[in-house]
Design a protein around this motif. Structure first.
Motif, PDB file in Angstrom:
ATOM      1  N   SER A  65       0.822  -1.202   0.000  1.00 37.07           N
ATOM      2  CA  SER A  65       0.000   0.000   0.000  1.00 37.07           C
ATOM      3  C   SER A  65       0.867   1.268   0.000  1.00 37.07           C
ATOM      4  CB  SER A  65      -0.928  -0.014   1.218  1.00 37.07           C
ATOM      5  OG  SER A  65      -1.872   1.023   1.121  1.00 37.07           O
ATOM      6  N   LYS A  68       2.554   1.695  -3.485  1.00 35.47           N
ATOM      7  CA  LYS A  68       1.589   2.159  -4.484  1.00 35.47           C
ATOM      8  C   LYS A  68       1.367   3.667  -4.346  1.00 35.47           C
ATOM      9  CE  LYS A  68      -3.017   1.009  -6.184  1.00 35.47           C
ATOM     10  NZ  LYS A  68      -4.315   0.410  -5.803  1.00 35.47           N
ATOM     11  N   SER A  69       1.222   4.121  -3.120  1.00 35.43           N
ATOM     12  CA  SER A  69       1.014   5.546  -2.866  1.00 35.43           C
ATOM     13  C   SER A  69       2.222   6.376  -3.325  1.00 35.43           C
ATOM     14  CB  SER A  69       0.760   5.752  -1.372  1.00 35.43           C
ATOM     15  OG  SER A  69       0.576   7.119  -1.073  1.00 35.43           O
ATOM     16  N   ASN A  72       2.517   6.726  -7.018  1.00 37.51           N
ATOM     17  CA  ASN A  72       1.565   7.722  -7.522  1.00 37.51           C
ATOM     18  C   ASN A  72       1.922   9.150  -7.109  1.00 37.51           C
ATOM     19  OD1 ASN A  72      -0.022   5.828  -8.841  1.00 37.51           O
ATOM     20  ND2 ASN A  72      -1.306   5.457  -7.036  1.00 37.51           N
ATOM     21  N   GLU A  74       1.832  10.499  -4.317  1.00 35.00           N
ATOM     22  CA  GLU A  74       0.934  11.093  -3.320  1.00 35.00           C
ATOM     23  C   GLU A  74       1.767  11.747  -2.210  1.00 35.00           C
ATOM     24  OE1 GLU A  74      -2.695   7.913  -4.164  1.00 35.00           O
ATOM     25  OE2 GLU A  74      -1.753   7.960  -2.179  1.00 35.00           O
ATOM     26  N   GLU A 128      -4.223  13.075   0.888  1.00 35.70           N
ATOM     27  CA  GLU A 128      -4.236  11.703   0.373  1.00 35.70           C
ATOM     28  C   GLU A 128      -2.789  11.226   0.309  1.00 35.70           C
ATOM     29  OE1 GLU A 128      -6.321  11.319  -3.311  1.00 35.70           O
ATOM     30  OE2 GLU A 128      -5.957   9.165  -3.438  1.00 35.70           O
ATOM     31  N   GLY A 129      -2.468  10.160   1.028  1.00 42.49           N
ATOM     32  CA  GLY A 129      -1.097   9.659   0.983  1.00 42.49           C
ATOM     33  C   GLY A 129      -0.680   8.937   2.248  1.00 42.49           C
ATOM     34  N   LYS A 155      -3.174   6.019   3.044  1.00 45.77           N
ATOM     35  CA  LYS A 155      -2.816   4.761   2.399  1.00 45.77           C
ATOM     36  C   LYS A 155      -1.935   3.899   3.306  1.00 45.77           C
ATOM     37  CE  LYS A 155      -5.119   6.264  -1.063  1.00 45.77           C
ATOM     38  NZ  LYS A 155      -4.607   6.608  -2.371  1.00 45.77           N
TER      39      LYS A 155
END
Lengths: 205, 205
Positions: A65, A68-69, A72, A74, A128-129, A155
């Motif tokens: 997780s 992935k963050s 991106n 984030e 978000e992150g 996340k």
């Protein structure tokens, strides 16, 4: 470049140190995947304290997780600026809200610590992150509270506050939550553990 | 304000934690003066690791020399920015040269680490004050070398690099020098120990 070293001498020291870390903790990392092993090695490297190989616990979804963050780009939010200043290689943004005027107002209004208020502020502003806590148990509690009310899009949490009061409890609460997390058992933890974890993840993107 | 806490809840946590620290290390601080006790307590507080009460050693002139320098608002130089960002209450200047272009050039020219080159740069620019090393043993060695050649005006060194390679040796060398110093015995040390020491001194000016 390896472990932040930018010269040949710095690199040799870092590599030799990493070898020693590996030999010290090799019996304690059985069952971990290569990503998780790198995190534990970095933590022991940055503290010179092999006990951390016993104290670090990660939820099984933490690495996936968090990576992935980070892939991106984030945001990363830290509890204090000292943690922020240790994260230097990220292509996304590393933020710390603790000195914002608005955060001071929230702390006063809600009678909470500024660290906790900075999490409320993150929630109010659509964060978000990944959140990274090396110091403030009150920030951990606030992040879990807002996550469970579906008011915070976290996340993963690097939750390793240090201290004899409230730190252990905050980490136990986090470990028993549904948030992908890494913690240290007991009072020990702090800035270097938080920074080492994040820098390991960034190096593995 | 106590231990950086700026709200009532933060202050209560810090005070209770400090009481626990006192009870944990009370048998280990016999013979230290109140200034030195405060330093050791802060280090244990910021790491939650009572072992540091056994590992910290100070030269008998360390506190006096460091306090005098701080009272005169002389510079504090840190090895890395993470240490610098933890020192937030000083009325003088807190500097870190590791990212200066000139330091990169010196590192390349002399084939030394950037941390060591930042000490050469400090010497070249007439530094006067306290040096604080939480991470780079090569910086400790360079500071001693330049001090012993009378090319560096150091009033005290907080020398607590962490790591399994070169850190112990650098601290032993420092402890056996004539520079007023604080060290930690063995591989353990790091940013929180360096920051706790300086913040204790600043609070006692």
């Amino acid at each position: 470049m390896f472990m932040g070293a930018s010269t040949k001498e710095g690199q040799l020291i870092a590599e030799k140190s990493r070898e020693i870390v590996r030999s010290l903790i090799k019996d304690k990392i059985i069952g971990l995947n290569p990503y998780e092993i790198d995190i534990v090695e970095r933590i022991v490297h940055s503290t010179a304290d092999p006990d951390y190989a016993d104290l670090v616990k990660m939820s099984s979804d933490f690495v996936d997780s968090a990576l992935k963050s980070l892939k991106n780009n984030e945001d990363i939010l830290t509890d204090i600026n000292m943690v922020k200043s240790g994260i230097t290689q990220y292509s996304g943004e590393v933020k710390c809200f603790i000195k914002e005027e608005e955060v001071k107002k929230i702390a006063k209004r809600d009678e909470i610590t500024r660290a906790a208020a900075s999490i409320q502020y993150a929630s109010d502003n659509g964060f978000e992150g990944i959140m990274v806590f090396g110091n403030a148990p009150t920030a951990v509690f606030k992040a879990i509270e807002l996550y469970e009310k579906a008011e915070l899009n976290i996340k993963a949490i690097v939750g390793v506050p240090v201290g004899f009061v409230a730190a252990s409890e905050s980490k136990e609460r986090l470990y028993n939550s549904n948030i992908p997390n890494i913690i240290t058992i007991g009072p020990k933890g702090g800035t270097p553990i938080a920074v080492a974890t994040v820098n390991s993840l960034i190096s593995q993107i």
